[in-house]
Scaffold this active site. Structure first.
Site, PDB file in Angstrom:
ATOM      1  N   ARG A  55       0.801  -1.221   0.000  1.00  0.00           N
ATOM      2  CA  ARG A  55       0.000   0.000   0.000  1.00  0.00           C
ATOM      3  C   ARG A  55       0.841   1.282   0.000  1.00  0.00           C
ATOM      4  O   ARG A  55       0.638   2.180  -0.819  1.00  0.00           O
ATOM      5  CB  ARG A  55      -0.915   0.031   1.243  1.00  0.00           C
ATOM      6  N   THR A  56       1.790   1.367   0.936  1.00  0.00           N
ATOM      7  CA  THR A  56       2.523   2.628   1.115  1.00  0.00           C
ATOM      8  C   THR A  56       3.386   2.937  -0.108  1.00  0.00           C
ATOM      9  O   THR A  56       3.391   4.059  -0.619  1.00  0.00           O
ATOM     10  CB  THR A  56       3.396   2.542   2.386  1.00  0.00           C
ATOM     11  N   LYS A  83      25.665  -6.037  -1.259  1.00  0.00           N
ATOM     12  CA  LYS A  83      27.136  -6.079  -1.352  1.00  0.00           C
ATOM     13  C   LYS A  83      27.763  -5.314  -0.193  1.00  0.00           C
ATOM     14  O   LYS A  83      28.958  -5.043  -0.194  1.00  0.00           O
ATOM     15  CB  LYS A  83      27.593  -5.464  -2.682  1.00  0.00           C
ATOM     16  N   ARG A 105      11.244   3.531   3.954  1.00  0.00           N
ATOM     17  CA  ARG A 105      10.728   2.519   4.900  1.00  0.00           C
ATOM     18  C   ARG A 105      11.912   1.650   5.299  1.00  0.00           C
ATOM     19  O   ARG A 105      12.678   1.202   4.456  1.00  0.00           O
ATOM     20  CB  ARG A 105       9.649   1.660   4.272  1.00  0.00           C
ATOM     21  N   HIS A 135       4.699   5.734  11.686  1.00  0.00           N
ATOM     22  CA  HIS A 135       4.232   5.641  10.287  1.00  0.00           C
ATOM     23  C   HIS A 135       3.268   6.828  10.097  1.00  0.00           C
ATOM     24  O   HIS A 135       2.052   6.677  10.043  1.00  0.00           O
ATOM     25  CB  HIS A 135       3.516   4.304  10.102  1.00  0.00           C
TER      26      HIS A 135
HETATM   27  N1   CP Z   1      -0.334  -0.046   5.996  1.00  0.00           N
HETATM   28  C1   CP Z   1       0.834  -0.297   5.390  1.00  0.00           C
HETATM   29  O1   CP Z   1       1.858   0.295   5.718  1.00  0.00           O
HETATM   30  O2   CP Z   1       0.791  -1.267   4.437  1.00  0.00           O
HETATM   31  P1   CP Z   1       2.026  -1.739   3.564  1.00  0.00           P
HETATM   32  O3   CP Z   1       2.980  -2.467   4.492  1.00  0.00           O
HETATM   33  O4   CP Z   1       1.459  -2.649   2.513  1.00  0.00           O
HETATM   34  O5   CP Z   1       2.680  -0.522   2.992  1.00  0.00           O
END
Ligand code: CP
Length: 310
Positions: A55-56, A83, A105, A135
């Site tokens: 999603r993100t 590496k 992320r 988040h």
């Molecule tokens: N909610 C969320 O962060 O989903 P993803 O891990 O799929 O990005």
């Protein structure tokens, strides 16, 4: 607004409301045939994902493209990280490629702060989830979704009662949501077994409940959290069956929620564990809508951080 979005602490109440208002304006673009604005033409946004995401990552890419930015997707798998390349050298490589913003992320809490706190990058850093820390864009899209359904789509969330249920201990979504919901005036209750709450939770200014069989008609929104198996080195509950029975959002609990309430889940869902299929697919579930709103909210965040002028 600050140059980076690393935590919900980086924005105040009014800035949060401005982001939600702008997302609402930008959602009109999402609803047109040509989903495009020239706002960030010539800008480069790098999606730097060291941890899996559906999603993100996709919604940041869609958001950037709808604002006409160039997007570079970087996944740790298949890169020179295997590496032995460091975060610093990776960041300096992205800077050399002219990144105006890096969406990161990472499995390590604090990774986004580290990236932003050094002189490796000149552009903005957006935290797309760091370990079990934060988040922030997930919290913004969750607040947007609640505001649309429960607060007339404008202003703050004053007086709304929100339950966040499940693996609070490992959840960056819970932390960012708690900070933002309280900033916007909502009352939050955390519901979880003691083993899935942080040790310091009693010092947080929040209602705590160890029993999911409380009166659910009190809540306007119930958010089920994913059980974060990938962050669990030890056993935090006796069995999945027992967890599901005591803390799963199932039909019986759904029946005790008000008809005008909503249920949320950040995804990905473990159907049958923290949420049953009946609950996930119920008419009060806004889980798919959360994903759609994620694109609009991330467009708004990119617009504010990159100084969109049109
Ligand atoms: N909610 C969320 O962060 O989903 P993803 O891990 O799929 O990005």
């Amino acid at each position: 607004m600050s140059r980076h979005l690393l935590s919900i602490e980086d924005i105040n109440r009014d800035e949060a409301i401005s982001i939600l208002d702008t997302a609402k304006e930008l959602s009109k673009v999402t609803d047109t045939a040509v989903k495009k604005l020239p706002t960030l033409r010539g800008r480069t946004i790098v999606n730097l994902f060291f941890e899996d995401s559906t999603r993100t990552r996709i919604s940041f890419e869609a958001a950037a493209k709808r604002l006409s930015a160039d997007v570079i997707n970087f996944a740790a798998k298949g890169s020179s990280l295997s590496k032995g390349e460091s975060l610093k050298d990776t960041a300096m490589t992205l800077q050399a490629m002219g990144a105006d913003a890096v969406v990161i992320r990472h499995q390590a809490s604090g990774a986004a702060h580290r990236l932003a706190g050094q002189a490796w990058l000149r552009g903005s850093v957006i935290n797309a989830g760091d370990g079990s820390h934060e988040h922030p864009t997930q919290a913004l899209l969750d607040a947007y979704t609640m505001r649309e359904h429960l607060a007339g789509g404008t202003g703050d969330l004053a007086g709304l009662k929100v339950a966040i249920v499940g693996d609070v201990l490992h959840s960056r979504v819970a932390r960012s949501n708690l900070l933002l919901l309280q900033k916007l005036g909502a009352e939050v209750t955390l519901i979880a077994p003691p083993t899935l709450l942080p040790v310091a939770v009693n010092s947080w200014a929040v209602e705590i409940c160890y029993d999911f069989d409380l009166d659910l008609s009190n809540f306007d929104a119930v958010m089920a959290l994913r059980i974060q198996r990938e962050r669990m080195a030890d056993a935090f509950f006796p069995s999945e069956r027992e967890y599901s029975r005591n803390f799963g959002l199932n039909k019986e609990r759904l029946d005790r929620m008000r008809p005008d309430s909503i249920l949320l889940h950040p995804g990905p869902m473990n159907r049958g564990l923290e949420i049953s299929a009946e609950a996930a697919d119920d008419s009060r579930s806004v889980i798919v809508e959360q994903v759609k709103n994620g694109v609009d909210v991330r467009m708004a965040v990119l617009y504010f951080l990159l100084g969109g002028s049109q």
